[in-house]
Design an enzyme around this catalytic site. Structure first.
Site, mmCIF file in Angstrom:
data_model
loop_
_atom_site.group_PDB
_atom_site.id
_atom_site.type_symbol
_atom_site.label_atom_id
_atom_site.label_comp_id
_atom_site.label_asym_id
_atom_site.label_seq_id
_atom_site.Cartn_x
_atom_site.Cartn_y
_atom_site.Cartn_z
ATOM 1 C CB CYS A 158 54.421 11.204 41.488
ATOM 2 S SG CYS A 158 54.417 9.593 42.234
ATOM 3 C CG LEU A 203 48.532 14.838 37.913
ATOM 4 C CD1 LEU A 203 47.958 13.780 36.978
ATOM 5 C CD2 LEU A 203 47.730 14.856 39.214
ATOM 6 C CB THR A 204 49.632 17.854 33.404
ATOM 7 O OG1 THR A 204 51.039 18.053 33.308
ATOM 8 C CG2 THR A 204 48.913 19.111 32.968
ATOM 9 N NE ARG A 239 49.810 16.062 23.609
ATOM 10 C CZ ARG A 239 49.656 15.401 22.471
ATOM 11 N NH1 ARG A 239 48.701 14.525 22.348
ATOM 12 N NH2 ARG A 239 50.463 15.613 21.457
ATOM 13 C CE1 TYR A 298 50.740 25.750 32.348
ATOM 14 C CE2 TYR A 298 48.870 24.573 31.416
ATOM 15 C CZ TYR A 298 49.455 25.745 31.826
ATOM 16 O OH TYR A 298 48.772 26.923 31.713
ATOM 17 N N GLY A 299 53.546 19.683 31.247
ATOM 18 C CA GLY A 299 54.325 18.495 31.644
ATOM 19 C C GLY A 299 55.802 18.729 31.405
ATOM 20 C CE LYS A 300 57.381 17.640 25.284
ATOM 21 N NZ LYS A 300 57.014 18.130 23.958
ATOM 22 C CD GLU A 330 59.789 6.695 42.771
ATOM 23 O OE1 GLU A 330 60.062 7.605 43.583
ATOM 24 O OE2 GLU A 330 58.774 5.999 42.842
HETATM 25 N N1 ACO Z 1 48.621 11.556 23.407
HETATM 26 C C1 ACO Z 1 49.782 11.567 22.714
HETATM 27 N N2 ACO Z 1 50.928 12.133 23.206
HETATM 28 C C2 ACO Z 1 50.880 12.675 24.415
HETATM 29 C C3 ACO Z 1 49.691 12.707 25.199
HETATM 30 C C4 ACO Z 1 48.518 12.103 24.639
HETATM 31 N N3 ACO Z 1 47.363 12.075 25.292
HETATM 32 N N4 ACO Z 1 49.940 13.350 26.352
HETATM 33 C C5 ACO Z 1 51.251 13.696 26.326
HETATM 34 N N5 ACO Z 1 51.814 13.291 25.160
HETATM 35 C C6 ACO Z 1 53.211 13.425 24.764
HETATM 36 C C7 ACO Z 1 53.418 14.349 23.597
HETATM 37 O O1 ACO Z 1 54.613 13.972 22.967
HETATM 38 C C8 ACO Z 1 53.569 15.669 24.302
HETATM 39 O O2 ACO Z 1 54.293 16.593 23.568
HETATM 40 P P1 ACO Z 1 53.563 17.417 22.375
HETATM 41 O O3 ACO Z 1 52.263 17.921 22.921
HETATM 42 O O4 ACO Z 1 54.542 18.471 22.068
HETATM 43 O O5 ACO Z 1 53.382 16.441 21.272
HETATM 44 C C9 ACO Z 1 54.384 15.293 25.506
HETATM 45 O O6 ACO Z 1 53.926 13.990 25.862
HETATM 46 C C10 ACO Z 1 54.227 16.191 26.727
HETATM 47 O O7 ACO Z 1 53.223 17.107 26.571
HETATM 48 P P2 ACO Z 1 52.993 18.226 27.673
HETATM 49 O O8 ACO Z 1 51.834 19.058 27.238
HETATM 50 O O9 ACO Z 1 54.255 18.937 28.010
HETATM 51 O O10 ACO Z 1 52.639 17.324 28.935
HETATM 52 P P3 ACO Z 1 51.306 17.242 29.784
HETATM 53 O O11 ACO Z 1 51.065 18.541 30.467
HETATM 54 O O12 ACO Z 1 50.213 16.694 28.983
HETATM 55 O O13 ACO Z 1 51.773 16.221 30.914
HETATM 56 C C11 ACO Z 1 52.048 14.075 31.834
HETATM 57 C C12 ACO Z 1 52.391 14.983 30.654
HETATM 58 C C13 ACO Z 1 52.502 14.737 33.125
HETATM 59 C C14 ACO Z 1 52.798 12.761 31.692
HETATM 60 C C15 ACO Z 1 50.510 13.872 31.816
HETATM 61 O O14 ACO Z 1 50.167 13.131 30.685
HETATM 62 C C16 ACO Z 1 49.971 13.180 33.045
HETATM 63 O O15 ACO Z 1 49.811 13.800 34.086
HETATM 64 N N6 ACO Z 1 49.640 11.884 32.913
HETATM 65 C C17 ACO Z 1 49.051 11.125 34.015
HETATM 66 C C18 ACO Z 1 50.053 10.842 35.091
HETATM 67 C C19 ACO Z 1 51.309 10.193 34.567
HETATM 68 O O16 ACO Z 1 51.267 9.259 33.762
HETATM 69 N N7 ACO Z 1 52.468 10.713 35.016
HETATM 70 C C20 ACO Z 1 53.757 10.160 34.689
HETATM 71 C C21 ACO Z 1 54.025 8.959 35.532
HETATM 72 S S1 ACO Z 1 55.706 8.514 35.569
HETATM 73 C C22 ACO Z 1 56.346 9.346 36.945
HETATM 74 O O17 ACO Z 1 55.582 9.928 37.678
HETATM 75 C C23 ACO Z 1 57.837 9.331 37.169
#
Ligand code: ACO
Ligand code: ZN
Length: 440
Positions: free
Chosen positions: A306, A308-309, A315, A318-320, A340
């Site tokens: 899993c 999570l940010t 945005r 941190y996710g990447k 997963e």
């Molecule tokens: N709207 C549009 N695109 C988005 C958004 C959004 N709200 N959030 C992320 N993205 C996309 C973009 O392409 C973004 O890249 P960019 O900012 O360069 O355009 C890219 O995803 C990642 O952006 P980061 O800033 O690196 O990622 P972030 O810190 O926002 O974390 C994450 C991404 C972890 C998926 C976050 O959105 C999150 O925690 N979501 C809730 C939990 C979740 O869904 N986790 C993944 C489940 S799957 C698994 O766990 C295997």
């Protein structure tokens, strides 16, 4: 899961209008003209009140936070005051958007003239059973799920899914942030009556009242996640927490994370996982930004369970960073890895962006042919993920029984631009880590 069932921009209030506007009463020709003896407004009123209270499963238009009407499905209803047909609030799912935008709405947000006659049978059936369950029954199912002591039969699982459709905790306080939650999380039964929870940002214990948290903060010794600091670069630190050694922390983290993860169930045993917690550090301590979990041993070569940010930090790259970190660990293990499944919509976007950037950066620099296997060895990205990424970018051709990568530099540049920002870099020289070994 993993499909984009909502425009992602909806959260930013930029979702397209739902094409609503034409009232069924004014669209002409579809109904018999109103009787002369009853005034029009009286007919409207009668028609409106005859549908109330709305059934679970009803489809209707609802005014969202952008001021526009969007189609919704009623997931649940509850009485607010009185006992008339008007005295209900409705928990709705915006069918164009992700479930994280589901919410309780008041009657005046719904356009009753748009109520569709046919109630979604499946939902109605399940909804009714969900309503019949007592809190205790629901709780039992959720606890079973968290602790994983029993297998649920299909019916219980359906009930569980139905129950988890309605968010239980609306907001949390964590460090200096108050955060709106996205999904249901199966907190222990004594938290059933709470809309808001107060988390200690260091040990992740959660409390019902602010005063309890304030008292706790005076005694809590932790200033960072328990476990080993395995990475530090500037103000960013990464801690490795062993779920077996820090069970309560691991469980607290799962409860917290589930508030933002939809399709992940928490019925695993935290003992089997390592948690990699990313923090921003200052003189007050190390503040959690996000995390990923990883099975100690994965048969399916998962290198991340899993991710999570926390919403206030999203945005910002941190996710990447977390994704890149998971692959750096895989490289140190000498293995390929994959996340997963299922991936959430945001998870898929983040992974696609990461894979695209990493692979295309290599293809741009590389002279001559390169195979998928070579790419996989260099990046620790599983071959299937490389193939699907390059296929979706139309960079793969199938020639003489083989996949061949066709990479025109101009096309690569175009894709790289579209893949978004690179995210925060992992400085591998700052990673001090050895792969997990079971201690005897
Ligand atoms: N709207 C549009 N695109 C988005 C958004 C959004 N709200 N959030 C992320 N993205 C996309 C973009 O392409 C973004 O890249 P960019 O900012 O360069 O355009 C890219 O995803 C990642 O952006 P980061 O800033 O690196 O990622 P972030 O810190 O926002 O974390 C994450 C991404 C972890 C998926 C976050 O959105 C999150 O925690 N979501 C809730 C939990 C979740 O869904 N986790 C993944 C489940 S799957 C698994 O766990 C295997
Ligand atoms: Zn604490």
């Amino acid at each position: 899961m993993g499909s984009l069932d909502a425009p992602i921009s909806a959260e930013n209030g930029t979702a397209p209008a739902a094409g609503h506007g034409k009232s069924p009463l004014t669209d002409g020709g579809m109904r018999p003209p109103p009787s002369d003896s009853v005034p029009e407004y009286e007919l409207v009123k009668r028609r409106r009140s005859s549908v109330l209270p709305l059934e679970v499963g009803t489809r209707v238009m609802c005014r969202w936070r952008d001021g526009k009407y969007h189609p919704v499905k009623v997931i649940e209803r509850r009485r607010v005051h009185g006992c008339g047909p008007n005295d209900y609030e409705y928990y709705v799912h915006y069918t164009e958007f992700n479930r994280r935008l589901d919410e309780w709405v008041k009657l005046d947000q719904l356009d009753l003239e748009s109520v569709e006659a046919v109630v979604d049978e499946k939902v109605e059936e399940k909804g009714a059973s969900g309503l019949k369950m007592t809190r205790h029954q629901k709780r039992k199912i959720d606890e079973t799920h968290v602790e994983g002591h029993e297998e649920l039969d299909a019916a219980s699982l359906r009930e569980h899914e139905e129950f988890t459709k309605v968010k239980n905790i609306a907001t949390i306080e964590l460090g200096r942030y108050e955060i709106e939650t996205w999904y249901f999380s199966p907190f222990p039964s004594e938290y059933n009556d709470c809309l808001k929870l107060f988390f200690c940002e260091f040990c992740l214990n959660f409390m019902k009242r602010k005063e309890q948290l304030q008292r706790h903060m005076k005694k809590c010794d932790l200033k960072h996640p328990p476990g080993d600091e395995i990475y530090r670069s500037g103000t960013l630190s990464m801690f490795e927490v062993d779920g077996k050694k820090n069970k309560v922390y691991g469980q607290n983290l799962c409860y917290l994370a589930k508030l933002f993860l939809d399709h992940k169930t928490l019925y695993y045993d935290v003992d089997l996982f390592l948690f990699y917690v990313l923090c921003e550090c200052d003189e007050r301590g190390c503040h959690m930004v996000g995390y990923f979990s990883k099975e100690k041993h994965s048969e399916e070569s998962y290198n991340l369970a899993c991710i999570l940010t926390l919403p206030p930090y999203q945005r910002k790259g941190y996710g990447k960073f977390l994704i890149a970190f998971s692959y750096e660990l895989s490289k140190k293990e000498g293995k390929v890895g994959t996340p997963e499944r299922p991936l959430s919509d945001l998870g898929l976007l983040s992974y696609r962006g990461y894979w695209t950037r990493v692979l295309l950066d290599i293809l741009k620099k590389h002279k001559g042919n390169i195979s998928i296997k070579e790419l996989s060895d260099m990046t620790a990205i599983k071959a299937e993920d490389i193939l699907t990424t390059l296929q979706s970018l139309e960079l793969i051709q199938y020639r003489k029984g083989q996949h061949v990568i066709c990479a025109d530099p101009k096309v690569l540049d175009r894709h790289l631009k579209a893949a978004g920002r690179g995210g925060l870099d992992v400085d591998v020289s700052k990673l001090i880590w050895t792969p997990y070994k079971e201690q005897s």
